[in-house]
Design a protein around this motif. Structure first.
Motif, short mmCIF file in Angstrom:
data_model
loop_
_atom_site.label_atom_id
_atom_site.label_comp_id
_atom_site.label_asym_id
_atom_site.label_seq_id
_atom_site.Cartn_x
_atom_site.Cartn_y
_atom_site.Cartn_z
N LEU A 189 -59.77 45.79 0.75
CA LEU A 189 -60.35 46.86 0.12
C LEU A 189 -60.38 45.54 -1.04
O LEU A 189 -60.54 46.04 -2.45
N LEU A 190 -60.00 44.10 -1.01
CA LEU A 190 -60.07 43.34 -2.07
C LEU A 190 -61.43 42.96 -2.05
O LEU A 190 -62.36 42.65 -0.25
N HIS A 191 -62.25 43.14 -2.96
CA HIS A 191 -63.21 41.88 -3.13
C HIS A 191 -63.82 41.70 -4.03
O HIS A 191 -62.86 41.25 -4.97
N PHE A 192 -64.03 39.85 -3.87
CA PHE A 192 -64.24 39.21 -4.86
C PHE A 192 -65.97 39.14 -5.48
O PHE A 192 -66.22 39.73 -4.45
N CYS B 96 -58.46 29.71 -15.18
CA CYS B 96 -57.67 29.16 -14.05
C CYS B 96 -57.82 27.60 -14.71
O CYS B 96 -57.94 26.78 -15.42
N THR B 97 -55.92 27.13 -14.14
CA THR B 97 -55.78 25.61 -14.20
C THR B 97 -56.99 23.99 -14.00
O THR B 97 -57.21 23.55 -14.45
N VAL B 98 -57.22 24.47 -13.02
CA VAL B 98 -58.09 24.37 -11.95
C VAL B 98 -59.47 25.07 -11.30
O VAL B 98 -59.06 26.21 -11.26
N SER B 99 -61.02 24.69 -11.47
CA SER B 99 -61.92 25.88 -11.56
C SER B 99 -61.86 25.72 -9.97
O SER B 99 -61.36 24.54 -9.33
N PRO B 100 -62.10 26.69 -9.01
CA PRO B 100 -62.94 26.29 -7.67
C PRO B 100 -63.31 25.87 -7.74
O PRO B 100 -62.59 25.25 -6.24
N ALA B 101 -64.81 25.25 -8.29
CA ALA B 101 -64.92 24.09 -7.45
C ALA B 101 -64.70 23.07 -7.71
O ALA B 101 -64.51 21.91 -6.16
N LEU C 285 -57.62 30.40 -3.38
CA LEU C 285 -57.12 31.80 -3.29
C LEU C 285 -56.44 32.51 -4.72
O LEU C 285 -57.04 33.71 -4.60
N TYR C 286 -55.62 31.91 -4.57
CA TYR C 286 -54.77 32.41 -6.25
C TYR C 286 -55.56 32.04 -7.35
O TYR C 286 -55.99 33.65 -7.84
N CYS C 287 -56.47 31.34 -7.75
CA CYS C 287 -57.76 31.45 -8.53
C CYS C 287 -58.35 32.13 -8.51
O CYS C 287 -59.09 33.32 -9.53
N LYS D 90 -56.80 36.24 -8.34
CA LYS D 90 -56.93 36.61 -10.69
C LYS D 90 -58.34 37.07 -10.66
O LYS D 90 -56.85 37.33 -12.22
N ASN D 91 -58.81 36.04 -11.36
CA ASN D 91 -59.66 35.69 -11.94
C ASN D 91 -60.73 35.76 -11.69
O ASN D 91 -61.86 36.80 -12.58
N TYR D 92 -61.10 36.57 -10.55
CA TYR D 92 -62.59 36.47 -9.82
C TYR D 92 -62.94 37.95 -8.63
O TYR D 92 -63.27 37.06 -7.38
N SER D 93 -61.71 38.96 -8.84
CA SER D 93 -61.46 39.88 -8.04
C SER D 93 -61.35 40.97 -8.50
O SER D 93 -60.98 41.39 -9.89
N HIS D 94 -61.70 42.08 -7.52
CA HIS D 94 -61.26 42.90 -8.06
C HIS D 94 -61.01 44.43 -7.09
O HIS D 94 -61.25 43.75 -5.50
N TRP D 95 -60.24 45.50 -6.90
CA TRP D 95 -59.72 46.19 -5.75
C TRP D 95 -60.62 47.20 -5.72
O TRP D 95 -60.71 48.57 -6.78
#
Length: 293
Positions: free
Chosen positions: A102-105, A118-123, A152-154, A157-162
């Motif tokens: 049920l997790l969608h990025f 994010c402290t550091v960007s995903p890229a 994954l944490y970044c 927390k910032n680019y997903s929803h349930w």
């Protein structure tokens, strides 16, 4: 499940994921699906992706996230497109998210997106993982895995929803119908398949079948069928000395005009020119195994 539309993850030695740096010229992978999470960071060049019928034009710095069970196709452009490829199995993700289904990025993170949350960007995490992977210093799997968890944490927390539980029931039913059709095409694409046959195999009306197929793949059924035939033809063209006419017949291709238009769309050139550019001594080395088709 048939290997035509389902792709299994091949994890790197000593790592819990599949990780790679990919160099690609013009190359297309038609619609397919898999259960693992796939993340791509475009380093240079460009790519077109169709995810669940939505089209994304990607360039350097962009991140593409393909969620589990998303039907998708990708096409790279130009002489060379470089990108980082990260694939994480559903099994691994379920360790952190028991309800992972049920997790969608988010699908697309533009290179100029605001990543201040994010402290550091995903890229940046992906680039650091690439550096760690290439250097392979003593203990690198530990450091690589630590950065993977940071990434994954970044993203979580910032680019997903349930997703809501009930919202997936109708979606899952139609998804199964589409992959059943894709498997059927993979097994019978050399034959004279028709739209009515495809719809009839599922017990659906022609109109409803066309609607859901376009919704999930971004293509009509006949466009998808032509792409699969041409992709199979292309794969054999690179290493076979058989004539182009015979190869077309072997892969169920009868309309040369549609074939040539499709081939140019997928590869940017004609099969004759592509064969000329490929010396017979190097054909075997250039053969590419098509994932998920």
């Amino acid at each position: 499940m048939s290997a035509y539309t389902y792709e299994m993850i091949r994890e790197n030695s000593r790592l819990p994921v599949h990780f790679d740096y990919v160099h690609s010229a013009v190359y297309t992978i038609p619609a397919h699906w898999h259960e693992y999470l796939e993340i791509l960071l475009i380093i240079s060049g460009s790519m077109t992706a169709v995810i669940q019928a939505e089209t994304y034009e990607l360039s350097a710095g962009d991140i593409l996230i393909i969620n589990s069970n998303d039907i998708h196709m990708t096409q790279t452009h130009g002489d060379e497109t470089d990108y980082i490829l990260l694939q994480i199995s559903a099994r691994s993700l379920q360790q952190f998210f028991p309800n992972y289904a049920l997790l969608h990025f988010v699908t697309w993170i533009p290179g100029d997106a605001d990543t201040s949350d994010c402290t550091v960007s995903p890229a940046a995490f992906l680039m650091e993982m690439l550096h760690i992977y290439e250097q392979q210093e003593d203990g690198y799997p530990l450091l690589f895995t630590a950065r993977l968890h940071d990434l994954l944490y970044c993203l979580y927390k910032n680019y997903s929803h349930w997703l809501a539980q009930d919202s997936q029931k109708a979606v899952h039913r139609d998804f199964l119908r589409i992959i059943q059709t894709m498997d059927w095409v993979g097994e019978h694409y050399r034959e004279a398949l028709t739209l009515d046959e495809a719809a009839g195999n599922l017990g659906l009306s022609r109109e409803y079948f066309c609607r859901i197929f376009k919704k999930y793949t971004g293509q009509t059924f006949l466009e998808y069928l032509n792409d699969v035939r041409v992709m199979r033809f292309h794969d054999e063209l690179l290493y076979s000395d058989d004539s182009i006419t015979n190869l077309m017949e072997n892969h169920g291709i009868s309309n040369y005009k549609i074939f040539l238009r499709t081939f140019k769309k997928l590869y940017g050139d004609t099969p004759q020119k592509m064969r000329k550019q490929t010396s017979s001594g190097s054909r075997e080395n250039r053969r590419i195994s098509l994932p998920g088709i």
